[in-house]
Design a protein around this motif. Structure first.
Motif, mmCIF file in Angstrom:
data_model
loop_
_atom_site.group_PDB
_atom_site.id
_atom_site.type_symbol
_atom_site.label_atom_id
_atom_site.label_comp_id
_atom_site.label_asym_id
_atom_site.label_seq_id
_atom_site.Cartn_x
_atom_site.Cartn_y
_atom_site.Cartn_z
ATOM 1 N N GLY A 42 0.782 -1.227 0.000
ATOM 2 C CA GLY A 42 0.000 0.000 0.000
ATOM 3 C C GLY A 42 0.817 1.282 0.000
ATOM 4 O O GLY A 42 0.273 2.355 -0.276
ATOM 5 N N SER A 43 2.107 1.210 0.290
ATOM 6 C CA SER A 43 2.922 2.422 0.367
ATOM 7 C C SER A 43 3.095 3.088 -1.004
ATOM 8 O O SER A 43 2.955 4.305 -1.135
ATOM 9 N N VAL A 44 3.405 2.301 -2.011
ATOM 10 C CA VAL A 44 3.584 2.874 -3.351
ATOM 11 C C VAL A 44 2.257 3.412 -3.880
ATOM 12 O O VAL A 44 2.218 4.439 -4.567
ATOM 13 N N ARG A 45 1.185 2.747 -3.543
ATOM 14 C CA ARG A 45 -0.139 3.238 -3.943
ATOM 15 C C ARG A 45 -0.395 4.616 -3.351
ATOM 16 O O ARG A 45 -0.919 5.507 -4.038
ATOM 17 N N ARG A 46 -0.009 4.838 -2.104
ATOM 18 C CA ARG A 46 -0.202 6.142 -1.483
ATOM 19 C C ARG A 46 0.631 7.205 -2.192
ATOM 20 O O ARG A 46 0.159 8.319 -2.429
ATOM 21 N N LEU A 47 1.869 6.876 -2.539
ATOM 22 C CA LEU A 47 2.694 7.816 -3.282
ATOM 23 C C LEU A 47 2.059 8.149 -4.632
ATOM 24 O O LEU A 47 2.072 9.301 -5.075
ATOM 25 N N ALA A 62 -4.846 16.033 -16.202
ATOM 26 C CA ALA A 62 -5.665 15.062 -15.469
ATOM 27 C C ALA A 62 -4.850 13.800 -15.260
ATOM 28 O O ALA A 62 -4.100 13.376 -16.145
ATOM 29 N N ALA A 63 -4.966 13.198 -14.083
ATOM 30 C CA ALA A 63 -4.217 11.979 -13.767
ATOM 31 C C ALA A 63 -5.082 10.748 -13.983
ATOM 32 O O ALA A 63 -6.268 10.742 -13.648
ATOM 33 N N ARG A 64 -4.468 9.702 -14.539
ATOM 34 C CA ARG A 64 -5.130 8.412 -14.716
ATOM 35 C C ARG A 64 -4.353 7.366 -13.924
ATOM 36 O O ARG A 64 -3.260 6.969 -14.299
ATOM 37 N N LEU A 65 -4.903 6.926 -12.799
ATOM 38 C CA LEU A 65 -4.242 5.936 -11.950
ATOM 39 C C LEU A 65 -4.473 4.534 -12.503
ATOM 40 O O LEU A 65 -5.604 4.133 -12.761
ATOM 41 N N ARG A 66 -3.376 3.786 -12.646
ATOM 42 C CA ARG A 66 -3.457 2.407 -13.120
ATOM 43 C C ARG A 66 -2.425 1.559 -12.368
ATOM 44 O O ARG A 66 -1.401 2.067 -11.908
ATOM 45 N N THR A 67 -2.703 0.260 -12.240
ATOM 46 C CA THR A 67 -1.777 -0.655 -11.594
ATOM 47 C C THR A 67 -1.555 -1.869 -12.483
ATOM 48 O O THR A 67 -2.086 -1.944 -13.596
ATOM 49 N N VAL A 68 -0.741 -2.814 -12.011
ATOM 50 C CA VAL A 68 -0.481 -4.053 -12.747
ATOM 51 C C VAL A 68 -0.727 -5.229 -11.814
ATOM 52 O O VAL A 68 -0.570 -5.116 -10.595
ATOM 53 N N PRO A 69 -1.126 -6.389 -12.348
ATOM 54 C CA PRO A 69 -1.388 -7.557 -11.491
ATOM 55 C C PRO A 69 -0.105 -8.204 -10.998
ATOM 56 O O PRO A 69 0.969 -8.030 -11.580
ATOM 57 N N ARG A 70 -0.230 -8.968 -9.921
ATOM 58 C CA ARG A 70 0.901 -9.746 -9.439
ATOM 59 C C ARG A 70 1.234 -10.846 -10.445
ATOM 60 O O ARG A 70 0.400 -11.241 -11.254
ATOM 61 N N VAL A 71 2.448 -11.333 -10.368
ATOM 62 C CA VAL A 71 2.853 -12.469 -11.203
ATOM 63 C C VAL A 71 3.427 -13.556 -10.297
ATOM 64 O O VAL A 71 3.835 -13.293 -9.164
ATOM 65 N N ALA A 77 -2.192 -15.479 -14.573
ATOM 66 C CA ALA A 77 -3.622 -15.701 -14.742
ATOM 67 C C ALA A 77 -4.344 -15.966 -13.424
ATOM 68 O O ALA A 77 -5.558 -16.051 -13.395
ATOM 69 N N LEU A 78 -3.599 -16.095 -12.330
ATOM 70 C CA LEU A 78 -4.223 -16.316 -11.038
ATOM 71 C C LEU A 78 -4.947 -15.070 -10.543
ATOM 72 O O LEU A 78 -5.816 -15.150 -9.692
ATOM 73 N N GLU A 79 -4.583 -13.921 -11.049
ATOM 74 C CA GLU A 79 -5.233 -12.671 -10.648
ATOM 75 C C GLU A 79 -6.498 -12.454 -11.472
ATOM 76 O O GLU A 79 -6.544 -12.775 -12.663
ATOM 77 N N PRO A 80 -7.558 -11.886 -10.846
ATOM 78 C CA PRO A 80 -8.777 -11.587 -11.612
ATOM 79 C C PRO A 80 -8.522 -10.494 -12.638
ATOM 80 O O PRO A 80 -7.563 -9.732 -12.524
ATOM 81 N N GLU A 81 -9.384 -10.419 -13.636
ATOM 82 C CA GLU A 81 -9.213 -9.424 -14.688
ATOM 83 C C GLU A 81 -9.386 -8.007 -14.162
ATOM 84 O O GLU A 81 -8.811 -7.059 -14.698
ATOM 85 N N VAL A 82 -10.211 -7.851 -13.119
ATOM 86 C CA VAL A 82 -10.451 -6.549 -12.506
ATOM 87 C C VAL A 82 -10.059 -6.651 -11.034
ATOM 88 O O VAL A 82 -10.537 -7.542 -10.330
ATOM 89 N N PRO A 83 -9.178 -5.780 -10.524
ATOM 90 C CA PRO A 83 -8.784 -5.867 -9.121
ATOM 91 C C PRO A 83 -9.960 -5.611 -8.184
ATOM 92 O O PRO A 83 -10.888 -4.862 -8.520
ATOM 93 N N ALA A 84 -9.905 -6.229 -7.015
ATOM 94 C CA ALA A 84 -10.999 -6.089 -6.055
ATOM 95 C C ALA A 84 -11.111 -4.673 -5.518
ATOM 96 O O ALA A 84 -12.202 -4.220 -5.147
ATOM 97 N N SER A 85 -10.008 -3.946 -5.469
ATOM 98 C CA SER A 85 -10.021 -2.573 -4.990
ATOM 99 C C SER A 85 -8.881 -1.807 -5.644
ATOM 100 O O SER A 85 -7.975 -2.389 -6.231
ATOM 101 N N GLY A 86 -8.953 -0.495 -5.523
ATOM 102 C CA GLY A 86 -7.892 0.346 -6.079
ATOM 103 C C GLY A 86 -8.050 0.611 -7.556
ATOM 104 O O GLY A 86 -9.125 0.432 -8.141
ATOM 105 N N ALA A 87 -6.952 1.024 -8.177
ATOM 106 C CA ALA A 87 -6.974 1.409 -9.584
ATOM 107 C C ALA A 87 -7.146 0.207 -10.499
ATOM 108 O O ALA A 87 -6.773 -0.911 -10.140
ATOM 109 N N PRO A 88 -7.720 0.429 -11.696
ATOM 110 C CA PRO A 88 -7.823 -0.662 -12.689
ATOM 111 C C PRO A 88 -6.440 -1.070 -13.182
ATOM 112 O O PRO A 88 -5.461 -0.341 -13.014
#
Length: 217
Positions: A42-47, A62-71, A77-88
């Motif tokens: 969560g620290s990098v997300r706060r930054l 305008a800012a567009r917040l985006r993240t990447v799935p874990r590997v 493929a173990l991660e869902p297509e849409v994260p449960a919370s936070g940025a897409p």
């Protein structure tokens, strides 16, 4: 996102209106800045959120917040297509469409985390087409220990951006917090000392430098 402009693309100011100047209404696109990050605790997300705040303090941006799935060592493929919370999750189209990029990752042995590296390794098409060439970019990170590789992580994150032809910027020492910080903050980009448990709050200096980096971008 759009904003109003006058004839010839000039922005209509309050002084223009007082002087009776007439303008045709033209809608101009806002500069869309991609704030792309991977965050485990969560620290990098706060930054990223603070940098996005700095971006949006600039008129026309305008800012567009985006993240990447874990590997994993097997597949992502173990991660869902849409994260449960936070940025897409970020798409390659997000990269192509952005006017600038802020890239953030926690440190892993002095380098960016695998999920961010995995995503960047998939941008060969954008490299070949020059989709990011000439666009401004900056980097940010968070570490568990004060000397846990912040600067080497930031420098290593710049390398793929330079290969893409991006214009990489940092933080100048005219930002006074860069000289007074006792935790994170470097001329190479914004950073945070999160502590071994990841529970240290973002300091006032770290916060100010994140906002400043977003505004510069």
């Amino acid at each position: 996102m759009l904003r109003k402009a006058g004839r010839g693309g000039a922005l209509c100011t309050a002084r223009d209106r007082r002087r009776g100047r007439r303008y045709d209404t033209v809608l101009l696109p806002m500069a869309d800045i991609l704030v792309l990050y991977y965050s485990h605790g969560g620290s990098v997300r706060r930054l990223a959120e603070l940098i996005a705040d700095g971006v949006e303090r600039v008129p026309g941006a305008a800012a567009r917040l985006r993240t990447v799935p874990r590997v994993t060592s097997v597949t992502q493929a173990l991660e869902p297509e849409v994260p449960a919370s936070g940025a897409p999750y970020c798409t390659l189209r997000d990269l192509e469409d952005c006017a600038g990029l802020a890239l953030g990752s926690p440190t892993r042995f002095g380098n960016m985390a695998a999920p961010m590296k995995y995503f960047l390794d998939g941008t060969a098409g954008q490299w070949l087409s020059g989709a990011l060439a000439g666009k401004p970019a900056c980097v940010f990170t968070s570490t568990a220990s004060l000397h846990g590789g912040q600067e080497s992580t930031l420098l290593s994150m710049m390398l793929p951006l330079l290969h893409h032809g991006m214009l990489v910027l940092g933080l100048p020492y005219t930002e006074t917090e860069l000289s007074s910080t006792r935790s994170g903050g470097t001329p190479y980009g914004a950073s945070h000392h999160a502590g071994v448990s990841g529970d240290l709050p973002v300091s006032d200096e770290e916060r100010a430098l994140c906002v400043a980096l977003g505004r510069r971008l």
